[in-house]
Design an enzyme around this catalytic site. Structure first.
Site, mmCIF file in Angstrom:
data_model
loop_
_atom_site.group_PDB
_atom_site.id
_atom_site.type_symbol
_atom_site.label_atom_id
_atom_site.label_comp_id
_atom_site.label_asym_id
_atom_site.label_seq_id
_atom_site.Cartn_x
_atom_site.Cartn_y
_atom_site.Cartn_z
ATOM 1 C CE1 TYR A 1 -24.632 6.969 5.167
ATOM 2 C CE2 TYR A 1 -25.667 7.879 3.213
ATOM 3 C CZ TYR A 1 -24.583 7.275 3.821
ATOM 4 O OH TYR A 1 -23.463 6.993 3.080
ATOM 5 C CD GLU B 1 -2.446 1.907 0.488
ATOM 6 O OE1 GLU B 1 -3.225 1.178 -0.147
ATOM 7 O OE2 GLU B 1 -2.316 3.132 0.265
ATOM 8 C CD GLN B 2 -0.660 5.528 -3.514
ATOM 9 O OE1 GLN B 2 0.132 5.554 -4.455
ATOM 10 N NE2 GLN B 2 -1.822 6.130 -3.558
ATOM 11 C CG ASP C 1 -13.202 2.149 -7.496
ATOM 12 O OD1 ASP C 1 -14.253 1.495 -7.624
ATOM 13 O OD2 ASP C 1 -13.150 3.233 -6.862
ATOM 14 N NE ARG D 1 -14.402 5.781 1.670
ATOM 15 C CZ ARG D 1 -14.888 5.502 0.463
ATOM 16 N NH1 ARG D 1 -16.109 5.819 0.150
ATOM 17 N NH2 ARG D 1 -14.162 4.915 -0.433
HETATM 18 C C1 FAD Z 1 -18.600 10.098 -3.220
HETATM 19 C C2 FAD Z 1 -18.498 8.596 -3.223
HETATM 20 C C3 FAD Z 1 -19.467 7.835 -2.589
HETATM 21 C C4 FAD Z 1 -19.405 6.436 -2.619
HETATM 22 N N1 FAD Z 1 -20.379 5.710 -2.003
HETATM 23 C C5 FAD Z 1 -20.335 4.362 -2.045
HETATM 24 C C6 FAD Z 1 -21.353 3.595 -1.402
HETATM 25 O O1 FAD Z 1 -22.284 4.141 -0.809
HETATM 26 N N2 FAD Z 1 -21.267 2.226 -1.464
HETATM 27 C C7 FAD Z 1 -20.243 1.593 -2.124
HETATM 28 O O2 FAD Z 1 -20.216 0.352 -2.149
HETATM 29 N N3 FAD Z 1 -19.275 2.306 -2.750
HETATM 30 C C8 FAD Z 1 -19.297 3.659 -2.723
HETATM 31 N N4 FAD Z 1 -18.317 4.387 -3.344
HETATM 32 C C9 FAD Z 1 -17.282 3.682 -4.119
HETATM 33 C C10 FAD Z 1 -16.157 3.139 -3.260
HETATM 34 O O3 FAD Z 1 -15.638 4.152 -2.451
HETATM 35 C C11 FAD Z 1 -15.074 2.580 -4.153
HETATM 36 O O4 FAD Z 1 -15.642 1.817 -5.184
HETATM 37 C C12 FAD Z 1 -14.131 1.692 -3.344
HETATM 38 O O5 FAD Z 1 -13.486 2.459 -2.356
HETATM 39 C C13 FAD Z 1 -13.117 1.046 -4.268
HETATM 40 O O6 FAD Z 1 -12.207 0.323 -3.494
HETATM 41 P P1 FAD Z 1 -10.820 -0.108 -4.130
HETATM 42 O O7 FAD Z 1 -10.107 -0.824 -3.033
HETATM 43 O O8 FAD Z 1 -11.030 -0.761 -5.435
HETATM 44 O O9 FAD Z 1 -10.073 1.275 -4.458
HETATM 45 P P2 FAD Z 1 -9.552 2.398 -3.462
HETATM 46 O O10 FAD Z 1 -10.465 2.557 -2.305
HETATM 47 O O11 FAD Z 1 -9.281 3.596 -4.304
HETATM 48 O O12 FAD Z 1 -8.187 1.823 -2.905
HETATM 49 C C14 FAD Z 1 -7.036 1.793 -3.709
HETATM 50 C C15 FAD Z 1 -5.821 1.707 -2.783
HETATM 51 O O13 FAD Z 1 -4.656 1.505 -3.573
HETATM 52 C C16 FAD Z 1 -3.629 2.370 -3.119
HETATM 53 N N5 FAD Z 1 -2.731 2.594 -4.263
HETATM 54 C C17 FAD Z 1 -2.972 3.310 -5.383
HETATM 55 N N6 FAD Z 1 -1.916 3.267 -6.220
HETATM 56 C C18 FAD Z 1 -0.970 2.496 -5.603
HETATM 57 C C19 FAD Z 1 0.335 2.084 -5.969
HETATM 58 N N7 FAD Z 1 0.897 2.441 -7.137
HETATM 59 N N8 FAD Z 1 1.023 1.297 -5.096
HETATM 60 C C20 FAD Z 1 0.464 0.916 -3.900
HETATM 61 N N9 FAD Z 1 -0.755 1.315 -3.510
HETATM 62 C C21 FAD Z 1 -1.488 2.072 -4.353
HETATM 63 C C22 FAD Z 1 -4.375 3.599 -2.635
HETATM 64 O O14 FAD Z 1 -3.598 4.363 -1.732
HETATM 65 C C23 FAD Z 1 -5.603 2.989 -1.991
HETATM 66 O O15 FAD Z 1 -5.390 2.661 -0.637
HETATM 67 C C24 FAD Z 1 -18.344 5.783 -3.306
HETATM 68 C C25 FAD Z 1 -17.351 6.550 -3.928
HETATM 69 C C26 FAD Z 1 -17.418 7.938 -3.881
HETATM 70 C C27 FAD Z 1 -16.333 8.728 -4.568
#
Ligand code: FAD
Length: 401
Positions: A210, A28-29, A287, A101
Site C-alpha cells: 500500500y 527508553e533503552q 504489547d 511507523r
Molecule cells: C509485522 C507487524 C505489522 C504490524 N502492523 C500493525 C498495524 O498495521 N497496525 C497496528 O496498529 N499495529 C501493528 N503492529 C503492532 C504494533 O507494531 C505494536 O503493537 C506496537 O508497536 C506496540 O507498541 P508498544 O509501545 O506497546 O511496544 P513497542 O513498540 O515494542 O515499544 C516498546 C519500547 O520499549 C523499549 N524497551 C523495552 N524494554 C525496555 C527496558 N527494559 N527499559 C527501557 N525501555 C525498554 C523498547 O526499546 C521500545 O522502544 C504490527 C506489528 C508487526 C510486528
C-alpha cells in the site's frame, strides 16, 4: 509517573497523562526515540484517540488514505473482493489510514517535546523495579535510579516490567515470519501505483502492499510460515527463503517480491490473553499487556486506546494509582483479548490452503454482496473511551503514475 519504554504506547501514555496535568518521566533503552520498520494501518477507532490527543492534523499531514482494499488469491492471481475503505468514514465517522511507523512515532514525540510536563530519557534500560508501597523506583543498566508515584510498563513484547508483575516467561512464537520493506514510489511498478491496499492471500503466506507518506512511498509486508526462527526483532531477512516460500505463488506475486533487495525480518509472537496485568502501583500497556499477531492491524491502535483509557482512570482516581490501574485493566481486558484472539483467526483466513482457501473466497464474496462485514465491535466507539463528536474527513490519497 514513570513510563518504561518510549515506543508508540509509552509516548502516547506520556502525552495522554500530560494532557491531564500529570508530570511523566519516560525511560527508553534505545539511544533515540525512533521507530524502525515500515508502514502500519490505522483503524477508525484510533483516529478518535488522535482527535482527543490533539494529533489529528499532524497525522493527516503524514498518512495516506487509500481508496480501497482488494484481496487477491495469491495462487491464481484472481481478485476475490474489493472494499471501499474511504467509505468507512460514513459508517464509523472516522477514517481508515496508513502511515510509516517512524512518522507516527515522530508526531507523538513532537507533541511530547512540546509539553513541559514530560521528561524524555533515552539510553535508560530499566533492569530493576521496586514497588515501595507509597512510590515505585527503578534502576537502569547504567546504575541510575528514578522514582515516581507509580509506573506504567510500555516496554513491548519482551517486557521486563511484565516479568516483574506477571512472570509468565517468553511470548508464544507463532511460526509466522514477516519481511517488510519500503520503496520510493518511483521504484514501484507502474501498474501497482494505485491508491489501494492489495493483499495477495493464500497457502500459508500473504503479501500486502500500500502507499505511504501521502503516496511518496510504497510499503510491502510479506508473511510466511517457517520453523527456522525462535525469536528476534529487527534482523535482515533471507531472500532465498522468501523466494522458496513463494515459489508456487502466481507470477505477479513472484515478480513483486523481486523488486526488493533488502528486507527487514520480524518473528511474529503473541501471548494468550490475561485479565490481571496490574499489581499495586505498577501496570502494563500495549504489547507488554496484550501482545497480538498483526493480522487485524491493531497492536499500536490498542496501545493508543489503552493510553487514553489509563489517563482518564488516573485522573478519576484522584491519587489512588492502584485503584486506577485495577479499573483500567477491568475496562480494557475483554476488548484487547478479543482483538488478540480474532487476530489469530484472521491469520488462518489469510493463509488458508486448498479447499479452505476456495471456501474463504466464496464466503468473502457473499459477504461483500451483502454490504460487507460489520466491524463496529472493533472500529466503533467504546464505552470505556470518551465520546468523540467529529473526526474530520481527510482527502483520499491520489497517485500520479
Ligand atoms: C509485522 C507487524 C505489522 C504490524 N502492523 C500493525 C498495524 O498495521 N497496525 C497496528 O496498529 N499495529 C501493528 N503492529 C503492532 C504494533 O507494531 C505494536 O503493537 C506496537 O508497536 C506496540 O507498541 P508498544 O509501545 O506497546 O511496544 P513497542 O513498540 O515494542 O515499544 C516498546 C519500547 O520499549 C523499549 N524497551 C523495552 N524494554 C525496555 C527496558 N527494559 N527499559 C527501557 N525501555 C525498554 C523498547 O526499546 C521500545 O522502544 C504490527 C506489528 C508487526 C510486528
Amino acid at each position: 509517573m514513570l513510563v518504561v519504554g518510549g515506543g508508540i504506547g509509552g509516548l502516547t501514555t506520556a502525552l495522554a497523562l500530560s494532557r491531564k496535568g500529570i508530570p511523566v518521566q519516560v525511560l527508553e533503552q534505545a539511544p533515540e526515540f525512533k521507530e524502525i520498520g515500515a508502514g502500519i494501518q490505522l483503524g477508525p477507532n484510533v483516529f478518535r484517540m488522535f482527535e482527543l490527543l490533539g494529533l489529528t492534523d499532524a497525522i493527516f499531514r503524514w498518512a495516506a488514505f487509500p481508496v480501497s482494499l482488494e484481496m487477491r488469491d495469491s495462487m491464481t492471481g484472481d481478485s476475490v473482493v474489493e472494499m471501499r475503505i474511504d467509505k468507512l468514514y460514513d459508517r464509523y465517522h472516522a477514517p481508515y489510514g496508513v502511515i510509516h511507523r517512524a512518522d507516527l512515532l515522530d508526531r507523538i514525540h513532537d507533541a511530547c517535546r512540546a509539553s513541559n510536563l514530560i521528561e524524555l530519557y533515552p539510553s535508560r534500560k530499566v533492569v530493576e523495579i521496586e514497588d515501595r508501597g507509597d512510590s515505585v523506583s527503578v534502576r537502569t543498566e547504567s546504575g541510575e535510579s528514578y522514582t515516581g508515584a507509580a509506573l506504567v510498563g510500555c516496554d513491548g513484547l519482551w517486557s521486563t516490567v511484565r516479568q516483574h508483575i506477571v512472570g509468565d516467561g517468553k511470548p508464544v512464537v507463532s511460526g509466522h515470519i514477516a519481511y517488510r520493506a519500503v520503496l520510493p514510489t518511483a521504484e514501484w511498478p507502474k501498474e501497482y501505483r494505485l491508491s489501494k491496499m492489495i493483499i495477495w492471500a493464500g497457502d500459508k503466506t500473504h503479501l500486502v502492499h500500500y502507499p505511504l507518506r501521502r503516496g511518496e512511498l510504497f510499503n510491502l509486508v510479506v508473511v510466511f510460515h517457517s520453523d527456522r526462527y525462535e525469536e528476534g526483532w529487527d534482523s535482515y531477512g533471507d531472500p532465498a527463503e522468501l523466494h522458496e516460500r513463494f515459489a508456487e505463488k502466481c507470477e505477479p506475486v513472484r515478480a513483486l517480491l523481486k523488486k526488493v533487495n533488502s528486507w527487514k525480518m520480524w518473528v511474529l509472537c503473541d501471548r494468550p490473553p490475561i485479565k490481571n496485568w496490574s499489581k499495586g502501583r505498577i501496570t502494563l500497556l500495549g504489547d507488554a499487556a496484550h501482545p497480538m499477531l498483526q493480522y487485524l492491524a491493531q497492536g499500536a491502535c490498542m496501545a493508543i486506546e489503552d493510553a487514553v483509557c489509563l489517563a482518564n482512570q488516573i485522573e478519576a482516581a484522584d491519587g489512588d494509582h492502584a485503584a486506577a490501574f485495577q479499573k483500567y485493566q477491568e475496562l480494557r481486558y475483554l476488548r484487547t483479548a478479543r482483538v488478540q484472539i480474532m487476530a489469530r483467526v484472521y491469520g488462518e483466513v489469510y493463509h488458508a490452503t486448498n479447499v479452505v482457501r476456495e471456501l474463504r473466497n466464496k464466503v468473502l464474496q457473499e459477504w461483500a454482496a451483502q454490504g460487507g462485514v460489520d466491524m463496529s465491535w472493533l472500529y466503533g466507539e467504546q464505552p470505556e473511551l470518551p465520546h468523540v463528536d467529529n473526526v474530520p474527513q481527510p482527502e483520499t490519497t491520489r497517485l500520479v503514475s
